[in-house]
Enzyme design. Sequence first.
Site, PDB file in Angstrom:
ATOM      1  N   GLU A   1      -2.408   7.152  -4.940  1.00 30.36           N
ATOM      2  CA  GLU A   1      -3.337   6.926  -6.127  1.00 30.36           C
ATOM      3  C   GLU A   1      -4.508   6.886  -6.407  1.00 30.36           C
ATOM      4  OE1 GLU A   1      -1.893   2.509  -5.233  1.00 30.36           O
ATOM      5  OE2 GLU A   1      -3.715   2.521  -5.485  1.00 30.36           O
TER       6      GLU A   1
ATOM      7  N   ASP B   1       4.146  -0.385  -7.000  1.00 31.37           N
ATOM      8  CA  ASP B   1       3.468  -0.832  -7.931  1.00 31.37           C
ATOM      9  C   ASP B   1       1.388   0.484  -7.470  1.00 31.37           C
ATOM     10  OD1 ASP B   1       1.083  -2.410  -9.854  1.00 31.37           O
ATOM     11  OD2 ASP B   1       0.615  -3.085  -7.788  1.00 31.37           O
TER      12      ASP B   1
ATOM     13  N   HIS C   1      -1.187   0.193  -9.555  1.00 30.94           N
ATOM     14  CA  HIS C   1      -1.440  -1.056  -8.747  1.00 30.94           C
ATOM     15  C   HIS C   1      -2.228  -2.793  -9.839  1.00 30.94           C
ATOM     16  CE1 HIS C   1      -3.876  -1.143  -4.360  1.00 30.94           C
ATOM     17  NE2 HIS C   1      -3.293  -2.021  -5.031  1.00 30.94           N
TER      18      HIS C   1
ATOM     19  N   ARG D   1       1.071  -1.005   0.201  1.00 28.26           N
ATOM     20  CA  ARG D   1      -0.185   0.005  -0.356  1.00 28.26           C
ATOM     21  C   ARG D   1       0.618   1.367  -0.317  1.00 28.26           C
ATOM     22  NH1 ARG D   1      -3.166  -2.857  -1.422  1.00 28.26           N
ATOM     23  NH2 ARG D   1      -5.803  -3.730  -0.989  1.00 28.26           N
TER      24      ARG D   1
HETATM   25  P1  NAD Z   1      -1.440 -11.161   5.385  1.00 28.54           P
HETATM   26  O1  NAD Z   1      -2.553 -10.581   6.010  1.00 28.54           O
HETATM   27  O2  NAD Z   1      -0.824 -12.517   4.847  1.00 28.54           O
HETATM   28  O3  NAD Z   1       0.407 -11.060   5.336  1.00 28.54           O
HETATM   29  C1  NAD Z   1       0.593  -9.392   6.107  1.00 28.54           C
HETATM   30  C2  NAD Z   1       1.273  -9.728   6.980  1.00 28.54           C
HETATM   31  O4  NAD Z   1       1.600  -8.660   7.838  1.00 28.54           O
HETATM   32  C3  NAD Z   1       0.643 -10.656   8.521  1.00 28.54           C
HETATM   33  O5  NAD Z   1       1.949 -11.700   8.561  1.00 28.54           O
HETATM   34  C4  NAD Z   1       1.177  -9.549   9.683  1.00 28.54           C
HETATM   35  O6  NAD Z   1       1.379 -10.307  10.979  1.00 28.54           O
HETATM   36  C5  NAD Z   1       2.716  -8.598   9.534  1.00 28.54           C
HETATM   37  N1  NAD Z   1       2.316  -7.273   9.340  1.00 28.54           N
HETATM   38  C6  NAD Z   1       1.145  -6.448  10.106  1.00 28.54           C
HETATM   39  N2  NAD Z   1       1.131  -5.687  10.803  1.00 28.54           N
HETATM   40  C7  NAD Z   1       2.767  -5.919  10.307  1.00 28.54           C
HETATM   41  C8  NAD Z   1       3.752  -4.753  10.886  1.00 28.54           C
HETATM   42  N3  NAD Z   1       3.655  -3.188  11.288  1.00 28.54           N
HETATM   43  N4  NAD Z   1       5.010  -4.576  10.432  1.00 28.54           N
HETATM   44  C9  NAD Z   1       4.759  -5.891   9.569  1.00 28.54           C
HETATM   45  N5  NAD Z   1       4.739  -6.771   9.730  1.00 28.54           N
HETATM   46  C10 NAD Z   1       3.191  -6.924   9.725  1.00 28.54           C
HETATM   47  O7  NAD Z   1      -1.480 -10.255   3.903  1.00 28.54           O
HETATM   48  P2  NAD Z   1      -0.526 -10.521   1.985  1.00 28.54           P
HETATM   49  O8  NAD Z   1      -2.311 -10.819   1.319  1.00 28.54           O
HETATM   50  O9  NAD Z   1       0.267 -11.416   1.885  1.00 28.54           O
HETATM   51  O10 NAD Z   1      -1.397  -8.790   1.873  1.00 28.54           O
HETATM   52  C11 NAD Z   1       0.030  -8.349   2.120  1.00 28.54           C
HETATM   53  C12 NAD Z   1      -0.702  -7.206   1.591  1.00 28.54           C
HETATM   54  O11 NAD Z   1      -0.437  -6.762   0.283  1.00 28.54           O
HETATM   55  C13 NAD Z   1      -2.195  -6.309   2.301  1.00 28.54           C
HETATM   56  O12 NAD Z   1      -2.381  -6.186   3.097  1.00 28.54           O
HETATM   57  C14 NAD Z   1      -2.384  -5.504   0.771  1.00 28.54           C
HETATM   58  O13 NAD Z   1      -2.213  -4.427   1.297  1.00 28.54           O
HETATM   59  C15 NAD Z   1      -0.866  -5.584  -0.595  1.00 28.54           C
HETATM   60  N6  NAD Z   1      -1.908  -6.086  -1.528  1.00 28.54           N
HETATM   61  C16 NAD Z   1      -1.615  -5.423  -2.890  1.00 28.54           C
HETATM   62  C17 NAD Z   1      -2.046  -5.990  -4.012  1.00 28.54           C
HETATM   63  C18 NAD Z   1      -1.631  -5.021  -5.312  1.00 28.54           C
HETATM   64  O14 NAD Z   1      -2.316  -6.086  -6.549  1.00 28.54           O
HETATM   65  N7  NAD Z   1      -0.776  -5.084  -5.396  1.00 28.54           N
HETATM   66  C19 NAD Z   1      -2.547  -6.988  -4.096  1.00 28.54           C
HETATM   67  C20 NAD Z   1      -2.764  -7.737  -2.663  1.00 28.54           C
HETATM   68  C21 NAD Z   1      -2.146  -7.484  -1.456  1.00 28.54           C
END
Ligand code: NAD
Length: 329
Positions: free
Chosen positions: A263, A258, A295, A234
């Site tokens: 955005e 990305d 994105h 994000r």
């Molecule tokens: P997820 O919930 O499986 O994993 C997130 C991880 O981050 C967890 O292990 C959590 O413990 C950790 N976390 C939480 N707070 C934290 C902190 N303060 N410091 C470090 N780690 C921390 O989520 P995911 O499915 O792996 O997705 C991750 C992120 O990717 C989503 O939150 C979303 O914002 C982003 N995303 C982007 C796109 C894109 O198209 N660019 C698509 C999907 C997801």
Amino acid sequence: MKTAVFSAHPYDRTSLDAANAAGLHELHYIEATLTAETRRVAYGYPGLCVFVNDKLDRETLMDLAAHGLRVIALRCAGFNNVDLTTARELGIPVLRVPAYSPHAVAEHAVALILTLNRKTHKAYNRVREGNFSLERLEGFDLYGKTVGVIGAGRIGQVFRQIMLGFGCQVLVYDRYPSAELAGAGVVFSDLNTVLAASDILSLHCPLTPETRHLIDASAITRMKDGVMLINTSRGALVDTQAVIEGLKNGKIAYLGIDVYEQEESLFFRDLSETVIQDDELLRLMTFPNVLVTAHQAFFTHNALNQIAQTTLGNLTAFEQGAPLPHAVG
Ligand code: NAD
């Protein structure tokens, strides 16, 4: 269920219509983003289906609830765009797609790394113009480099595996380290170690009040000189102004993003004939070592199909009074 679908681009319609082949849901597609101006289109719809840049703040939720809103189906994993406290107060469940294709996002992060490193985007243009010089296309071996993963969830784990495949040393920081991963041999490091030791840093944690500007001027100072920073998570995880300073003074040698803090008013639209007002994004795009994609990390047909099926499955479960395993909170 009668559902207003915002930010509905042609590719969303295709995948949602395919997932709705049995016609269980009455989907009304709206190409616009959900804003204070556009929300009235959703009056009278019990279902609301939105994407990452549709803002569901308190005012919008209160207004839509007063006009019949009963359930929100997010077509994404992240839910930072929804005021969950207000939704809870109103008794409106917020359903998401917790996992669609972690591979899609992780692989895009790798695409950004490879492109920035080997400059394939520049080589493509050069060769098309008959310029076969190799000047300034030099990269480095990924093999042996140290890669820092911040957030070892679904996407972070897939990304880690891919980078291990390149022969990188991978360091992992997670605020909530998973016992399962630790049991499987993943060694978690503290944030400072990961920042200081990584040649490449990739962000995979969610945007929360705690992670907002996780990468600020202070974090950048603690990074290795010449670091590559990748953000597919994000935009607001990164303080854009601090990153611009880091690029100007050479601390950050490569930036691949990305997602971008501002955005909402830019991405998912064709603004090629518009005077873009966002000076920070325009400044970022002047650097030769910055790569911005709009994105698109999630954007594979596998992910779109999975998103559509889970989204409509969430709405069906709500309608049938079934358990809601994908409810946020
Ligand atoms: P997820 O919930 O499986 O994993 C997130 C991880 O981050 C967890 O292990 C959590 O413990 C950790 N976390 C939480 N707070 C934290 C902190 N303060 N410091 C470090 N780690 C921390 O989520 P995911 O499915 O792996 O997705 C991750 C992120 O990717 C989503 O939150 C979303 O914002 C982003 N995303 C982007 C796109 C894109 O198209 N660019 C698509 C999907 C997801």
